[in-house]
Design a protein around this motif. Structure first.
Motif, PDB file in Angstrom:
ATOM      1  N   ALA A 100      -5.071  -3.673  15.531  1.00 56.12           N
ATOM      2  CA  ALA A 100      -3.886  -4.321  14.948  1.00 56.12           C
ATOM      3  C   ALA A 100      -3.131  -3.357  14.037  1.00 56.12           C
ATOM      4  CB  ALA A 100      -4.312  -5.556  14.154  1.00 56.12           C
ATOM      5  N   PRO A 101      -1.809  -3.515  13.926  1.00 52.27           N
ATOM      6  CA  PRO A 101      -1.041  -2.695  12.976  1.00 52.27           C
ATOM      7  C   PRO A 101      -1.313  -3.128  11.544  1.00 52.27           C
ATOM      8  CG  PRO A 101       0.382  -4.322  14.020  1.00 52.27           C
ATOM      9  CD  PRO A 101      -0.945  -4.435  14.704  1.00 52.27           C
ATOM     10  N   TRP A 102      -1.234  -2.172  10.609  1.00 51.59           N
ATOM     11  CA  TRP A 102      -1.455  -2.452   9.190  1.00 51.59           C
ATOM     12  C   TRP A 102      -0.227  -2.055   8.397  1.00 51.59           C
ATOM     13  CZ3 TRP A 102      -6.306   1.181   8.832  1.00 51.59           C
ATOM     14  CH2 TRP A 102      -7.299   0.729   9.712  1.00 51.59           C
ATOM     15  N   SER A 103      -0.019  -2.736   7.311  1.00 56.18           N
ATOM     16  CA  SER A 103       0.930  -2.259   6.297  1.00 56.18           C
ATOM     17  C   SER A 103       0.186  -1.301   5.366  1.00 56.18           C
ATOM     18  CB  SER A 103       1.503  -3.433   5.496  1.00 56.18           C
ATOM     19  OG  SER A 103       0.490  -4.028   4.686  1.00 56.18           O
ATOM     20  N   GLU A 104       0.919  -0.606   4.519  1.00 54.96           N
ATOM     21  CA  GLU A 104       0.271   0.340   3.606  1.00 54.96           C
ATOM     22  C   GLU A 104      -0.613  -0.390   2.601  1.00 54.96           C
ATOM     23  OE1 GLU A 104       2.476   3.486   1.880  1.00 54.96           O
ATOM     24  OE2 GLU A 104       3.832   3.706   3.578  1.00 54.96           O
ATOM     25  N   ASP A 105      -0.178  -1.569   2.143  1.00 53.80           N
ATOM     26  CA  ASP A 105      -1.014  -2.343   1.221  1.00 53.80           C
ATOM     27  C   ASP A 105      -2.301  -2.780   1.910  1.00 53.80           C
ATOM     28  OD1 ASP A 105       0.810  -2.074  -0.794  1.00 53.80           O
ATOM     29  OD2 ASP A 105       1.798  -3.999  -0.417  1.00 53.80           O
ATOM     30  N   GLU A 106      -2.185  -3.244   3.155  1.00 55.37           N
ATOM     31  CA  GLU A 106      -3.365  -3.663   3.907  1.00 55.37           C
ATOM     32  C   GLU A 106      -4.301  -2.492   4.165  1.00 55.37           C
ATOM     33  OE1 GLU A 106      -1.277  -7.342   6.404  1.00 55.37           O
ATOM     34  OE2 GLU A 106      -1.384  -5.322   7.241  1.00 55.37           O
ATOM     35  N   GLU A 107      -3.737  -1.320   4.358  1.00 53.93           N
ATOM     36  CA  GLU A 107      -4.554  -0.125   4.597  1.00 53.93           C
ATOM     37  C   GLU A 107      -5.528   0.123   3.451  1.00 53.93           C
ATOM     38  OE1 GLU A 107      -3.531   4.572   4.261  1.00 53.93           O
ATOM     39  OE2 GLU A 107      -2.289   3.378   5.618  1.00 53.93           O
ATOM     40  N   HIS A 108      -5.055   0.000   2.213  1.00 51.36           N
ATOM     41  CA  HIS A 108      -5.931   0.214   1.057  1.00 51.36           C
ATOM     42  C   HIS A 108      -6.997  -0.875   0.965  1.00 51.36           C
ATOM     43  CE1 HIS A 108      -3.557   3.531  -0.379  1.00 51.36           C
ATOM     44  NE2 HIS A 108      -2.459   2.794  -0.427  1.00 51.36           N
ATOM     45  N   ARG A 109      -6.625  -2.110   1.270  1.00 48.13           N
ATOM     46  CA  ARG A 109      -7.596  -3.202   1.218  1.00 48.13           C
ATOM     47  C   ARG A 109      -8.671  -3.031   2.280  1.00 48.13           C
ATOM     48  NH1 ARG A 109      -4.405  -8.518   1.895  1.00 48.13           N
ATOM     49  NH2 ARG A 109      -6.523  -9.339   1.750  1.00 48.13           N
ATOM     50  N   ILE A 110      -8.264  -2.611   3.468  1.00 49.33           N
ATOM     51  CA  ILE A 110      -9.226  -2.419   4.565  1.00 49.33           C
ATOM     52  C   ILE A 110     -10.213  -1.320   4.213  1.00 49.33           C
ATOM     53  CG2 ILE A 110      -9.461  -1.622   6.951  1.00 49.33           C
ATOM     54  CD1 ILE A 110      -6.763  -3.043   7.500  1.00 49.33           C
ATOM     55  N   ALA A 111      -9.690  -0.175   3.773  1.00 41.17           N
ATOM     56  CA  ALA A 111     -10.567   0.945   3.436  1.00 41.17           C
ATOM     57  C   ALA A 111     -11.533   0.567   2.311  1.00 41.17           C
ATOM     58  CB  ALA A 111      -9.730   2.160   3.046  1.00 41.17           C
ATOM     59  N   SER A 112     -11.035  -0.172   1.313  1.00 37.83           N
ATOM     60  CA  SER A 112     -11.879  -0.563   0.187  1.00 37.83           C
ATOM     61  C   SER A 112     -12.991  -1.507   0.632  1.00 37.83           C
ATOM     62  CB  SER A 112     -11.013  -1.224  -0.894  1.00 37.83           C
ATOM     63  OG  SER A 112     -11.805  -1.709  -1.946  1.00 37.83           O
ATOM     64  N   LEU A 113     -12.649  -2.513   1.469  1.00 38.86           N
ATOM     65  CA  LEU A 113     -13.659  -3.489   1.896  1.00 38.86           C
ATOM     66  C   LEU A 113     -14.701  -2.836   2.799  1.00 38.86           C
ATOM     67  CD1 LEU A 113     -14.678  -6.375   1.930  1.00 38.86           C
ATOM     68  CD2 LEU A 113     -13.168  -6.836   3.874  1.00 38.86           C
ATOM     69  N   LEU A 114     -14.264  -2.002   3.729  1.00 35.17           N
ATOM     70  CA  LEU A 114     -15.226  -1.355   4.627  1.00 35.17           C
ATOM     71  C   LEU A 114     -16.161  -0.436   3.853  1.00 35.17           C
ATOM     72  CD1 LEU A 114     -13.065  -0.544   7.782  1.00 35.17           C
ATOM     73  CD2 LEU A 114     -14.564  -2.475   7.361  1.00 35.17           C
ATOM     74  N   SER A 115     -15.633   0.215   2.838  1.00 34.57           N
ATOM     75  CA  SER A 115     -16.488   1.049   1.994  1.00 34.57           C
ATOM     76  C   SER A 115     -17.502   0.202   1.236  1.00 34.57           C
ATOM     77  CB  SER A 115     -15.623   1.849   1.016  1.00 34.57           C
ATOM     78  OG  SER A 115     -16.408   2.567   0.103  1.00 34.57           O
ATOM     79  N   GLU A 116     -17.086  -0.992   0.817  1.00 36.47           N
ATOM     80  CA  GLU A 116     -17.971  -1.877   0.062  1.00 36.47           C
ATOM     81  C   GLU A 116     -19.077  -2.455   0.945  1.00 36.47           C
ATOM     82  OE1 GLU A 116     -17.648  -6.351  -1.876  1.00 36.47           O
ATOM     83  OE2 GLU A 116     -15.843  -5.124  -1.681  1.00 36.47           O
ATOM     84  N   LEU A 117     -18.744  -2.767   2.203  1.00 40.01           N
ATOM     85  CA  LEU A 117     -19.701  -3.440   3.077  1.00 40.01           C
ATOM     86  C   LEU A 117     -20.661  -2.495   3.796  1.00 40.01           C
ATOM     87  CD1 LEU A 117     -17.398  -6.170   4.683  1.00 40.01           C
ATOM     88  CD2 LEU A 117     -18.902  -6.366   2.709  1.00 40.01           C
ATOM     89  N   HIS A 118     -20.337  -1.195   3.845  1.00 40.55           N
ATOM     90  CA  HIS A 118     -21.211  -0.203   4.487  1.00 40.55           C
ATOM     91  C   HIS A 118     -21.509  -0.591   5.936  1.00 40.55           C
ATOM     92  CE1 HIS A 118     -21.790   1.629   0.566  1.00 40.55           C
ATOM     93  NE2 HIS A 118     -22.174   0.459   0.076  1.00 40.55           N
ATOM     94  N   LEU A 119     -20.475  -0.667   6.739  1.00 39.68           N
ATOM     95  CA  LEU A 119     -20.620  -1.069   8.142  1.00 39.68           C
ATOM     96  C   LEU A 119     -20.439   0.098   9.105  1.00 39.68           C
ATOM     97  CD1 LEU A 119     -18.527  -4.377   7.956  1.00 39.68           C
ATOM     98  CD2 LEU A 119     -21.010  -4.148   7.867  1.00 39.68           C
TER      99      LEU A 119
END
Length: 532
Positions: free
Chosen positions: A243-262
């Motif tokens: 899916a396409p992301w906005s720049e704000d969504e990009e930061h949220r995605i990177a932060s959550l994936l880093s938090e979840l260690h997937l």
């Protein structure tokens, strides 16, 4: 997350839970609890407050209390009153309380619609076939009870597989009990939790995900990771990867994936879109930017070239502090443009006007590169190179002005750079620049004013004045007197009167003042000597 069960007084045969309690809890339960780091479920959170503790101050029931009282409604609603700490008698803050209630009301409406909307054959929240009543409570006071199926939850979630295992349920339930109630409190978002559970009943997760947006998928991903819903995690990651992301969504995605260690289940593929470390770098930044530079320099469409020059200049300016484009690479591109300019200019000077348009094109390229060099404070070598081009300045008058005036724009940009202190070179280089290029600059000035869009005449004149004023006084005199003569005898010449006046005061007025002060200074010295 606070997870608890209570028994009911129905038959145990249908559920098979009648068994003596076991004093030991499976070790997998302890291991799994240690892995719940997503933050949505808090093992230490308290259960929802009993109904007796709810706020009774309202004179009439709320919308959702009336909804919950409707016959046959599958939604059980608790804790609708705001916590006492959030209520206030201050009239000035009453709108804040109303706003919070409205927000909660909208959330409850969405949850109600969610629970009552089921496709044919879907047994989610079906009281007739379910064997588990699951209550979800949030921090903001929302509490929802729904009907779910133990077999579905155990098959899709490691968390529920532990909680609803036969061994564990036998430990918790009396022999005569039947279906039991599961309570999960302190959820971040009850609506997202319900949507995650609904996915367990869905046959085509990918198709279901296509109806969501990035924000909602991130919420589902967080819940799925917390309860060990692997199919939900993979579906969320597949969605995010495509899916396409906005720049704000990009930061949220990177932060959550880093938090979840997937990383081991596909998060790395998602991060390849934004992470240099996660992607395979096919070249250094210097190589990529140099390639972009050459593409712009050699582009055919002039309008597109102008647009891309603006874009690349902006990119380089934003990253000027880093080693993203080496000085050598910029000067390599500069040498290529200069070589083409010299070849075409010398041909045009011999009346060979084939491809004469390359003169203006390469001069424009050099002007652009010079801007980049000045921004990065590495333009000194360009000035040395340009000042030494006597072979071009000598034949400048043999090329029609319509083809050559772009070259004088480069000279004008250098004057502005020197005048602003952006280019610092020895006085010999500055003098050589003026000797070789000042007369051609005067010859082309009228054409530059008419044909060069965006040319700031006064900025250029100021730059030329300051360039001359950086030289020793004796050298200044040569260039200012030559300008004075040309200004009075040509149709259009830059006006550097301000610089001329500064030179005049320095050369003559101050000399006169110094000569008048000299006898007085000698008399003072003689008087001091006599007194001694």
């Amino acid at each position: 997350m606070d997870f608890s069960t209570t028994t009911t007084t129905t038959s145990t045969a249908a559920n098979g839970y009648s068994s003596p309690r076991d004093s030991s809890i499976p070790s997998s339960f302890t291991k799994f609890n240690s892995a719940l780091t997503a933050g949505l479920l808090n093992p230490m959170s308290p259960p929802p407050p009993p109904p007796a503790m709810l706020d009774k101050s309202r004179a009439s029931p709320t919308l959702f209390e009336m909804m919950s009282s409707e016959a046959g409604s599958p939604v059980q609603i608790q804790n609708l009153a705001l916590p006492s700490s959030s209520r206030t008698t201050n009239a000035n803050r009453s709108h804040l309380v109303i706003s919070a209630q409205d927000k909660q009301a909208l959330a409850m409406q969405r949850i109600s619609n969610l629970l009552m909307t089921r496709s044919p054959g879907n047994q989610f929240n079906d009281p007739a076939s379910s064997d588990v009543k699951l209550t979800l409570s949030s921090k903001d006071g929302i509490s929802i009870t729904m009907c779910v199926h133990r077999q579905i939850l155990v098959a899709h979630s490691r968390f529920f597989a532990v909680k609803l295992s036969d061994r564990w349920s036998k430990q918790q339930m009396a022999p005569s009990s039947s279906p039991y109630i599961v309570e999960i409190s302190d959820c971040d978002d009850v609506e997202v939790y319900i949507e995650t559970l609904m996915l367990m009943y869905c046959r085509d997760l990918r198709k279901k995900m296509m109806r969501q947006d990035v924000s909602r998928v991130l919420g589902i991903l967080k819940v799925s990771a917390a309860i060990g819903f692997d199919a939900g995690v993979l579906s969320c990651l597949e969605y995010l990867e495509a899916a396409p992301w906005s720049e704000d969504e990009e930061h949220r995605i990177a932060s959550l994936l880093s938090e979840l260690h997937l990383e081991n289940v596909g998060a790395t593929e998602v991060l390849r879109r934004v992470s240099v470390e996660a992607s395979q770098n096919n070249g250094s930044n210097d190589e990529v930017l140099l390639n972009l530079l050459h593409i712009v320099l050699e582009g055919i469409d002039e309008k597109a070239r102008r647009d891309m020059k603006t874009l690349v200049s902006k990119m380089l300016r934003e990253n000027s502090s880093g080693n993203d484009l080496r000085k050598e690479s910029l000067y390599l591109a500069c040498d290529g443009c200069l070589h083409k300019l010299k070849r075409q200019f010398l041909q045009a000077a011999e009346s060979d006007l084939e491809n004469v348009d390359q003169i203006a094109r390469q001069a424009d390229n050099l002007h652009w590169i010079l801007d980049i060099l000045i921004d990065r404070q590495i333009a000194e070598d360009f000035l040395v190179m340009w000042a030494s081009l006597s072979e071009l300045s000598d034949v400048h008058g043999k090329v029609p002005v319509v083809h050559r005036f772009e070259i004088s724009r480069v000279t004008a940009r250098i004057f502005v750079g020197i005048g602003k202190g952006q280019i610092l070179t020895p006085k010999e280089v500055r003098c050589l620049l003026l000797r070789n290029w000042l007369t051609p600059f005067y010859d082309d000035f009228a054409w530059m004013k008419r044909a060069s869009k965006g040319l700031d005449r006064y900025l250029v004149e100021d730059g030329l004045s300051n360039t001359i004023l950086t030289l020793p006084l004796a050298w200044q005199q040569e260039f200012f007197l030559a300008w004075f003569d040309r200004f009075l005898n040509s149709n259009d010449c830059p006006n550097i009167q301000r610089g001329f006046e500064v030179w005049w005061r320095r050369a003559f007025w101050r000399r006169k003042e110094q000569s008048q002060e000299e006898p007085a200074r000698l008399r003072n010295i003689a008087s001091a000597t006599d007194n001694s």
